[in-house]
Scaffold this motif. Structure first.
Motif, PDB file in Angstrom:
ATOM      1  N   CYS A 147      43.876  30.930  39.428  1.00 23.78           N
ATOM      2  CA  CYS A 147      43.772  31.887  40.530  1.00 23.78           C
ATOM      3  C   CYS A 147      42.854  33.023  40.088  1.00 23.78           C
ATOM      4  O   CYS A 147      42.727  33.292  38.895  1.00 23.78           O
ATOM      5  CB  CYS A 147      45.139  32.400  40.971  1.00 23.78           C
ATOM      6  SG  CYS A 147      45.991  33.465  39.821  1.00 23.78           S
ATOM      7  N   PRO A 148      42.208  33.667  41.044  1.00 22.07           N
ATOM      8  CA  PRO A 148      41.316  34.770  40.687  1.00 22.07           C
ATOM      9  C   PRO A 148      42.078  35.973  40.140  1.00 22.07           C
ATOM     10  O   PRO A 148      43.218  36.219  40.519  1.00 22.07           O
ATOM     11  CB  PRO A 148      40.617  35.120  41.996  1.00 22.07           C
ATOM     12  CG  PRO A 148      41.305  34.383  43.069  1.00 22.07           C
ATOM     13  CD  PRO A 148      42.226  33.382  42.457  1.00 22.07           C
ATOM     14  N   VAL A 149      41.412  36.701  39.259  1.00 24.34           N
ATOM     15  CA  VAL A 149      41.939  37.947  38.704  1.00 24.34           C
ATOM     16  C   VAL A 149      40.884  39.015  38.951  1.00 24.34           C
ATOM     17  O   VAL A 149      39.716  38.834  38.581  1.00 24.34           O
ATOM     18  CB  VAL A 149      42.209  37.832  37.189  1.00 24.34           C
ATOM     19  CG1 VAL A 149      42.770  39.144  36.655  1.00 24.34           C
ATOM     20  CG2 VAL A 149      43.135  36.676  36.877  1.00 24.34           C
ATOM     21  N   VAL A 150      41.290  40.104  39.573  1.00 26.75           N
ATOM     22  CA  VAL A 150      40.350  41.167  39.906  1.00 26.75           C
ATOM     23  C   VAL A 150      40.961  42.529  39.603  1.00 26.75           C
ATOM     24  O   VAL A 150      42.176  42.699  39.688  1.00 26.75           O
ATOM     25  CB  VAL A 150      39.941  41.103  41.397  1.00 26.75           C
ATOM     26  CG1 VAL A 150      39.168  39.834  41.703  1.00 26.75           C
ATOM     27  CG2 VAL A 150      41.145  41.225  42.311  1.00 26.75           C
ATOM     28  N   PRO A 151      40.120  43.505  39.253  1.00 27.10           N
ATOM     29  CA  PRO A 151      40.621  44.881  39.140  1.00 27.10           C
ATOM     30  C   PRO A 151      40.824  45.440  40.544  1.00 27.10           C
ATOM     31  O   PRO A 151      40.144  45.023  41.495  1.00 27.10           O
ATOM     32  CB  PRO A 151      39.492  45.607  38.405  1.00 27.10           C
ATOM     33  CG  PRO A 151      38.260  44.827  38.733  1.00 27.10           C
ATOM     34  CD  PRO A 151      38.697  43.398  38.928  1.00 27.10           C
ATOM     35  N   VAL A 152      41.762  46.380  40.699  1.00 24.64           N
ATOM     36  CA  VAL A 152      42.017  46.941  42.025  1.00 24.64           C
ATOM     37  C   VAL A 152      42.511  48.373  41.922  1.00 24.64           C
ATOM     38  O   VAL A 152      43.159  48.753  40.940  1.00 24.64           O
ATOM     39  CB  VAL A 152      43.048  46.073  42.804  1.00 24.64           C
ATOM     40  CG1 VAL A 152      44.427  46.199  42.199  1.00 24.64           C
ATOM     41  CG2 VAL A 152      43.073  46.429  44.283  1.00 24.64           C
ATOM     42  N   VAL A 161      41.923  45.208  51.458  1.00 30.69           N
ATOM     43  CA  VAL A 161      41.365  44.241  52.408  1.00 30.69           C
ATOM     44  C   VAL A 161      40.655  43.121  51.641  1.00 30.69           C
ATOM     45  O   VAL A 161      40.805  41.945  51.983  1.00 30.69           O
ATOM     46  CB  VAL A 161      40.407  44.931  53.405  1.00 30.69           C
ATOM     47  CG1 VAL A 161      39.619  43.917  54.212  1.00 30.69           C
ATOM     48  CG2 VAL A 161      41.192  45.858  54.326  1.00 30.69           C
ATOM     49  N   GLU A 162      39.918  43.464  50.598  1.00 29.01           N
ATOM     50  CA  GLU A 162      39.235  42.449  49.797  1.00 29.01           C
ATOM     51  C   GLU A 162      40.225  41.495  49.125  1.00 29.01           C
ATOM     52  O   GLU A 162      39.970  40.290  49.033  1.00 29.01           O
ATOM     53  CB  GLU A 162      38.332  43.107  48.750  1.00 29.01           C
ATOM     54  CG  GLU A 162      37.103  43.757  49.355  1.00 29.01           C
ATOM     55  CD  GLU A 162      36.309  44.591  48.362  1.00 29.01           C
ATOM     56  OE1 GLU A 162      36.657  44.621  47.158  1.00 29.01           O
ATOM     57  OE2 GLU A 162      35.341  45.241  48.803  1.00 29.01           O
ATOM     58  N   LEU A 163      41.357  42.008  48.656  1.00 27.95           N
ATOM     59  CA  LEU A 163      42.384  41.140  48.083  1.00 27.95           C
ATOM     60  C   LEU A 163      42.879  40.137  49.119  1.00 27.95           C
ATOM     61  O   LEU A 163      43.027  38.943  48.831  1.00 27.95           O
ATOM     62  CB  LEU A 163      43.578  41.960  47.589  1.00 27.95           C
ATOM     63  CG  LEU A 163      43.414  42.791  46.340  1.00 27.95           C
ATOM     64  CD1 LEU A 163      44.688  43.599  46.079  1.00 27.95           C
ATOM     65  CD2 LEU A 163      43.071  41.929  45.150  1.00 27.95           C
TER      66      LEU A 163
END
Length: 178
Positions: A147-152, A161-163
């Motif tokens: 699964c993707p991992v992103v900073p937030v 919204v991007e998540l």
């Protein structure tokens, strides 16, 4: 119109309530109470759920549910998981062991993660850059979780919204391959 149930889960203080309130078109329902856990430096904590709604451009509705973050309320995780199409796990990188925190949610939501889409979002990286995103990706890979991992920063509506968009793209891709 199609309705989708999306879960936000993660550590206490990671921003589940904030994320939902930033994007909800209705007044966010919260079950926050005074925090009595001295190990958590937060005045209130969610003990049941958070709830909000968001209508997508195509008319579909996202029903957004936030779970309690504390392990002692994990019985709510299973209840709230029923019918969910996706999961956003919020991790607070200020924690003493964010990767162990991630493991708690990977274990607690194993069925949902195996069957549906998941995004891991790491907060407070600007002040606590370690472990980095690469460490989270390697940790997920070692567990066989893709699964993707992103900073937030969940205080930023556009990032929440991007998540949700990232999660919906995963759901679409999953549906196309089945």
């Amino acid at each position: 119109m199609i309705e989708h149930k999306i879960l936000f889960s993660g550590t206490t203080g990671a921003g589940k309530t904030t994320a939902i309130s930033r994007v909800s078109e209705v007044a966010t329902l919260t079950t926050e109470v005074r925090n009595t856990d001295l190990s958590i430096s937060k005045n209130t904590t969610t003990v049941g759920l958070d709830y909000g709604e968001l209508t997508l451009d195509n008319g579909d509705k996202l029903r957004l549910y936030g779970t309690p973050g504390q392990k002692r309320f994990d019985f709510m995780w299973e209840i709230l998981s029923h019918g969910a199409l996706g999961l956003i796990i919020l991790i607070d990188n200020r924690s003493s062991d964010p990767l162990a925190d991630l493991d708690m949610y990977l274990n607690g939501f194993e069925r949902l993660i195996d069957e549906e889409a998941c995004v891991v979002a790491v907060g407070r990286m600007e002040t606590h850059p370690e472990p980095g995103i690469e460490s989270f990706i390697a940790h997920l890979d070692a567990r066989g979780v893709l699964c993707p991992v992103v900073p937030v920063d969940v205080r930023e509506t556009s990032q929440v919204v991007e998540l949700l968009e990232l999660l919906m793209l995963q759901l679409e891709a999953t549906q196309e391959t089945t």
